[in-house]
Write a protein that holds these residues in place. Structure first.
Motif, short mmCIF file in Angstrom:
data_model
loop_
_atom_site.label_atom_id
_atom_site.label_comp_id
_atom_site.label_asym_id
_atom_site.label_seq_id
_atom_site.Cartn_x
_atom_site.Cartn_y
_atom_site.Cartn_z
N ASP A 43 -68.07 11.18 9.58
CA ASP A 43 -67.06 12.15 10.01
C ASP A 43 -66.70 13.09 8.86
O ASP A 43 -66.21 12.64 7.83
CB ASP A 43 -65.82 11.36 10.48
CG ASP A 43 -64.72 12.26 11.02
OD1 ASP A 43 -64.94 13.46 11.20
OD2 ASP A 43 -63.61 11.72 11.27
N SER B 110 -65.86 21.60 13.32
CA SER B 110 -66.08 23.04 13.14
C SER B 110 -67.47 23.48 13.55
O SER B 110 -67.62 24.54 14.17
CB SER B 110 -65.88 23.43 11.68
OG SER B 110 -64.72 22.84 11.18
N GLY C 213 -57.83 14.49 6.99
CA GLY C 213 -56.60 15.26 7.15
C GLY C 213 -56.82 16.66 7.66
O GLY C 213 -55.93 17.24 8.28
C1 DX5 Z 1 -60.85 15.01 9.38
C2 DX5 Z 1 -61.14 14.50 10.75
C3 DX5 Z 1 -62.42 14.97 11.30
C4 DX5 Z 1 -62.49 16.47 11.46
C5 DX5 Z 1 -63.89 16.87 11.16
O1 DX5 Z 1 -59.74 14.40 8.88
O2 DX5 Z 1 -61.19 13.08 10.75
O3 DX5 Z 1 -62.76 14.32 12.51
O4 DX5 Z 1 -62.15 16.93 12.74
O5 DX5 Z 1 -63.96 18.23 11.15
P1 DX5 Z 1 -65.21 19.00 10.56
O6 DX5 Z 1 -66.40 18.60 11.39
O7 DX5 Z 1 -64.83 20.44 10.74
O8 DX5 Z 1 -65.36 18.60 9.13
#
Ligand code: DX5
Ligand code: ZN
Length: 216
Positions: free
Chosen positions: A175, A198, A142
């Motif tokens: 992820d 990020s 999310g």
């Molecule tokens: C979160 C998404 C991710 C997100 C990861 O719900 O599915 O793909 O963009 O972001 P980071 O790498 O910042 O945790």
């Protein structure tokens, strides 16, 4: 084997997506990860198909589309129309997962099944031979920029064992909260694909960060 690196566009500058997509096109990244949210399956909304149509036109990398929506099967044709390489659906959003996986493959895309942090790897037992990718969420889906859930490393090991025991050829994707430190441990545990939002886009030089993830 070097990991497949899939930067998540969720952390890009939405005020100038073209600049960030150009940067990714010129980088060593393998795929571009696209997060679609519906405000129902997850408590947030990201972007939809009218925006993604232009993302797809600008990108020269395969699109890895992650649907954080209820009833993701409703959108198979739209994801296919983007020219997506793979479509990831959440196990928790699909009571008829086997059917959805077949529909995604029949549409000509790689089929990915995603597990929330609280869903055990053993839930994959009867679908593991049918899927091309299993994506483990290492944060609650999310939002970008959340803290990596440590237990995810153990889950990657468990999933690697399940894949080896069943002669499945599924790739393991992770992820959430992935950076060079967590990514290294995930790759050592058996991960094939690293999604990073990020850590890539907030880095002083995103292309250098992508190259570092690629060379873990
Ligand atoms: C979160 C998404 C991710 C997100 C990861 O719900 O599915 O793909 O963009 O972001 P980071 O790498 O910042 O945790
Ligand atoms: Zn994602």
């Amino acid at each position: 084997m070097k990991p497949i690196v899939a930067p998540s566009l969720l952390a890009a500058n939405f005020g100038n997506l073209q600049a960030d997509i150009d940067m990714l096109n010129q980088s060593e990244c393998d795929w571009i990860h696209i997060d679609i949210m519906d405000g129902v399956f997850v408590p947030n909304i990201s972007f939809g198909f009218p925006v993604l149509k232009f993302v797809a036109q600008l990108s020269n990398k395969p699109l890895d589309v992650h649907l954080m929506v209820v009833q993701p099967e409703k959108f198979i044709n739209e994801v296919k129309a983007l020219g997506a390489y793979c479509m990831n659906v959440h196990m928790e959003a699909c009571p008829h997962l086997h059917r959805v996986v077949q529909q995604i493959k029949d549409a000509g895309m790689k089929a990915g099944v995603t597990l929330n942090p609280s869903t055990p790897v053993m839930m994959l037992k009867d679908i593991i031979r049918d899927v091309d990718i299993v994506m483990l969420m290492s944060v609650n889906p999310g939002f970008g920029g959340q803290k990596f859930i440590e237990h995810s490393v153990e889950k990657v090991r468990e999933l690697r064992d399940l894949i080896d025991q069943t002669d499945s050829s599924a790739l393991i994707e992770v992820d959430g909260g992935v950076n060079c430190e967590t990514g290294k441990r995930l790759v050592e545990a058996g991960a094939d694909v690293l999604v990073a939002g990020s850590s890539v886009f907030k880095a002083p030089c995103p292309q250098v960060e992508i190259a570092a993830l690629k060379n873990l």
